[in-house]
Every structure is written in C-alpha cells, then in structure tokens.
Design a protein around this motif. Sequence first.
Motif, PDB file in Angstrom:
ATOM      1  N   ALA A  76       0.831  -1.213   0.000  1.00  0.00           N
ATOM      2  CA  ALA A  76       0.000   0.000   0.000  1.00  0.00           C
ATOM      3  C   ALA A  76       0.860   1.256   0.000  1.00  0.00           C
ATOM      4  CB  ALA A  76      -0.937  -0.009   1.209  1.00  0.00           C
ATOM      5  N   LEU A  77       1.925   1.249   0.778  1.00  0.00           N
ATOM      6  CA  LEU A  77       2.805   2.420   0.843  1.00  0.00           C
ATOM      7  C   LEU A  77       3.634   2.582  -0.424  1.00  0.00           C
ATOM      8  CD1 LEU A  77       3.810   2.155   4.575  1.00  0.00           C
ATOM      9  CD2 LEU A  77       2.506   4.004   3.504  1.00  0.00           C
ATOM     10  N   LEU A  78       4.052   1.486  -1.012  1.00  0.00           N
ATOM     11  CA  LEU A  78       4.808   1.579  -2.256  1.00  0.00           C
ATOM     12  C   LEU A  78       3.964   2.173  -3.378  1.00  0.00           C
ATOM     13  CD1 LEU A  78       6.908  -1.712  -2.252  1.00  0.00           C
ATOM     14  CD2 LEU A  78       7.736   0.639  -2.004  1.00  0.00           C
ATOM     15  N   ALA A  79       2.667   1.917  -3.341  1.00  0.00           N
ATOM     16  CA  ALA A  79       1.772   2.499  -4.346  1.00  0.00           C
ATOM     17  C   ALA A  79       1.706   4.021  -4.215  1.00  0.00           C
ATOM     18  CB  ALA A  79       0.377   1.892  -4.219  1.00  0.00           C
ATOM     19  N   LEU A  80       1.969   4.531  -3.012  1.00  0.00           N
ATOM     20  CA  LEU A  80       1.920   5.972  -2.759  1.00  0.00           C
ATOM     21  C   LEU A  80       3.293   6.627  -2.774  1.00  0.00           C
ATOM     22  CD1 LEU A  80      -0.530   5.836   0.278  1.00  0.00           C
ATOM     23  CD2 LEU A  80      -1.105   6.454  -2.079  1.00  0.00           C
ATOM     24  N   ALA A  81       4.321   5.836  -2.665  1.00  0.00           N
ATOM     25  CA  ALA A  81       5.689   6.362  -2.523  1.00  0.00           C
ATOM     26  C   ALA A  81       6.140   7.096  -3.784  1.00  0.00           C
ATOM     27  CB  ALA A  81       6.655   5.229  -2.205  1.00  0.00           C
ATOM     28  N   PRO A  82       6.998   8.103  -3.592  1.00  0.00           N
ATOM     29  CA  PRO A  82       7.529   8.828  -4.752  1.00  0.00           C
ATOM     30  C   PRO A  82       8.505   7.963  -5.546  1.00  0.00           C
ATOM     31  CG  PRO A  82       8.562   9.591  -2.735  1.00  0.00           C
ATOM     32  CD  PRO A  82       7.484   8.636  -2.332  1.00  0.00           C
ATOM     33  N   ASP A  83       8.718   8.354  -6.796  1.00  0.00           N
ATOM     34  CA  ASP A  83       9.671   7.641  -7.651  1.00  0.00           C
ATOM     35  C   ASP A  83      11.079   7.760  -7.086  1.00  0.00           C
ATOM     36  OD1 ASP A  83       7.707   6.979  -9.491  1.00  0.00           O
ATOM     37  OD2 ASP A  83       8.024   8.816 -10.660  1.00  0.00           O
ATOM     38  N   VAL A  84      11.896   6.769  -7.383  1.00  0.00           N
ATOM     39  CA  VAL A  84      13.291   6.777  -6.940  1.00  0.00           C
ATOM     40  C   VAL A  84      14.018   7.986  -7.528  1.00  0.00           C
ATOM     41  CG1 VAL A  84      15.464   5.504  -6.974  1.00  0.00           C
ATOM     42  CG2 VAL A  84      13.315   4.276  -6.720  1.00  0.00           C
ATOM     43  N   GLU A  85      13.695   8.330  -8.774  1.00  0.00           N
ATOM     44  CA  GLU A  85      14.353   9.457  -9.432  1.00  0.00           C
ATOM     45  C   GLU A  85      13.927  10.805  -8.863  1.00  0.00           C
ATOM     46  OE1 GLU A  85      12.685   7.059 -11.400  1.00  0.00           O
ATOM     47  OE2 GLU A  85      14.539   5.916 -11.584  1.00  0.00           O
ATOM     48  N   LYS A  86      12.745  10.853  -8.250  1.00  0.00           N
ATOM     49  CA  LYS A  86      12.238  12.100  -7.669  1.00  0.00           C
ATOM     50  C   LYS A  86      11.884  11.874  -6.200  1.00  0.00           C
ATOM     51  CE  LYS A  86      10.230  13.952 -11.882  1.00  0.00           C
ATOM     52  NZ  LYS A  86       9.017  14.485 -12.502  1.00  0.00           N
ATOM     53  N   PRO A  87      12.877  11.704  -5.349  1.00  0.00           N
ATOM     54  CA  PRO A  87      12.594  11.448  -3.929  1.00  0.00           C
ATOM     55  C   PRO A  87      11.863  12.631  -3.297  1.00  0.00           C
ATOM     56  CG  PRO A  87      14.946  11.776  -4.278  1.00  0.00           C
ATOM     57  CD  PRO A  87      14.295  11.800  -5.622  1.00  0.00           C
ATOM     58  N   ASP A  88      10.956  12.308  -2.399  1.00  0.00           N
ATOM     59  CA  ASP A  88      10.136  13.321  -1.742  1.00  0.00           C
ATOM     60  C   ASP A  88      10.235  13.133  -0.228  1.00  0.00           C
ATOM     61  OD1 ASP A  88       8.231  15.161  -0.950  1.00  0.00           O
ATOM     62  OD2 ASP A  88       6.529  14.006  -1.692  1.00  0.00           O
ATOM     63  N   ALA A  89      11.006  13.994   0.416  1.00  0.00           N
ATOM     64  CA  ALA A  89      11.206  13.875   1.859  1.00  0.00           C
ATOM     65  C   ALA A  89       9.897  14.037   2.614  1.00  0.00           C
ATOM     66  CB  ALA A  89      12.223  14.908   2.335  1.00  0.00           C
ATOM     67  N   GLN A  90       8.976  14.845   2.106  1.00  0.00           N
ATOM     68  CA  GLN A  90       7.711  15.083   2.821  1.00  0.00           C
ATOM     69  C   GLN A  90       6.902  13.797   2.964  1.00  0.00           C
ATOM     70  OE1 GLN A  90       6.953  18.073   4.337  1.00  0.00           O
ATOM     71  NE2 GLN A  90       5.497  16.737   5.355  1.00  0.00           N
ATOM     72  N   PHE A  91       6.907  12.949   1.952  1.00  0.00           N
ATOM     73  CA  PHE A  91       6.206  11.668   2.041  1.00  0.00           C
ATOM     74  C   PHE A  91       6.742  10.854   3.209  1.00  0.00           C
ATOM     75  CE2 PHE A  91       6.162   7.111   1.148  1.00  0.00           C
ATOM     76  CZ  PHE A  91       4.805   6.886   1.005  1.00  0.00           C
ATOM     77  N   TYR A  92       8.059  10.786   3.322  1.00  0.00           N
ATOM     78  CA  TYR A  92       8.674   9.985   4.376  1.00  0.00           C
ATOM     79  C   TYR A  92       8.527  10.644   5.748  1.00  0.00           C
ATOM     80  CZ  TYR A  92      10.311   7.327   0.437  1.00  0.00           C
ATOM     81  OH  TYR A  92      10.347   6.577  -0.707  1.00  0.00           O
ATOM     82  N   LYS A  93       8.531  11.965   5.807  1.00  0.00           N
ATOM     83  CA  LYS A  93       8.247  12.664   7.073  1.00  0.00           C
ATOM     84  C   LYS A  93       6.835  12.353   7.536  1.00  0.00           C
ATOM     85  CE  LYS A  93      11.179  16.750   6.523  1.00  0.00           C
ATOM     86  NZ  LYS A  93      11.189  18.209   6.402  1.00  0.00           N
ATOM     87  N   ASP A  94       5.882  12.397   6.611  1.00  0.00           N
ATOM     88  CA  ASP A  94       4.492  12.103   6.956  1.00  0.00           C
ATOM     89  C   ASP A  94       4.329  10.660   7.405  1.00  0.00           C
ATOM     90  OD1 ASP A  94       3.851  14.714   6.287  1.00  0.00           O
ATOM     91  OD2 ASP A  94       3.007  14.192   4.328  1.00  0.00           O
ATOM     92  N   LEU A  95       4.986   9.746   6.715  1.00  0.00           N
ATOM     93  CA  LEU A  95       4.918   8.339   7.099  1.00  0.00           C
ATOM     94  C   LEU A  95       5.497   8.130   8.485  1.00  0.00           C
ATOM     95  CD1 LEU A  95       4.489   5.322   6.687  1.00  0.00           C
ATOM     96  CD2 LEU A  95       6.658   5.274   5.414  1.00  0.00           C
ATOM     97  N   PHE A  96       6.692   8.677   8.730  1.00  0.00           N
ATOM     98  CA  PHE A  96       7.341   8.508  10.033  1.00  0.00           C
ATOM     99  C   PHE A  96       6.485   9.111  11.146  1.00  0.00           C
ATOM    100  CE2 PHE A  96      11.222   9.304  12.829  1.00  0.00           C
ATOM    101  CZ  PHE A  96      11.347   7.980  13.184  1.00  0.00           C
TER     102      PHE A  96
END
Length: 109
Positions: A76-96
């Motif tokens: 489920a999270l991989l479906a929402l995760a940003p592309d490897v080429e365009k990392p998005d710190a905000q996604f990971y901040k929100d997840l954490f």
Amino acid sequence: PWGPAKGGGAWACETRDDGNISQTVHLLVGDTMQRNGDTGPVIPAVMKAMKPPAEIIEELYIRALTRKPKPAELQALLALAPDVEKPDAQFYKDLFSSLLNSSEFMFNH
C-alpha cells in the motif's frame, strides 16, 4: 502504555491505552515529534542514502515500531511512494510521523 494494569500481572491485555488529551496533543505537535519527525536526523539520513522506497519504508517501520512492515502495508505504501528518481522527503516525514502517532507505537513505547 498509558496506564497501569488493573490486575496483579503485567499482561499486555491488562494495560490501558487510553491516553488523555494532553498526551495526544503532545504527540501530535509537541517538541518530541518536532525533534524526531520533522527536524530530526532520521529523514535527512535516509534521503541522503538514496535507498529505494521499499528500503526506506522498512527502515522507518523498524525505527518506529521495531518491526518490518507487513506485506500488505508495504504494498500500500509503495503504491503511494515517490519515484526513486524524484525522492520526496515530505512523504517519508508524513509516514514517520504517522507511525510515531500510531496506537501500536503508543502501546509499545
């Protein structure tokens, strides 16, 4: 846990997880979350390492919940995760932040 066991033992099923408003607000906007989630070293470190999304998600789960994500959680999270080429710190901040505010985290820590 938020409260002591009512019985004579320390069984997990006997503990209470009903925090009060003050505890909830502190977890949502208190300095502990600000230091560890928003401005702490965890997210910059995982972003700097340039790991694939699955590895970052796994690391955040281990840091917060001391376990790897279940296969369904990871998918489920991989479906929402940003592309490897365009990392998005905000996604990971929100997840954490959501992991640190989860009832699983509160019950275990």
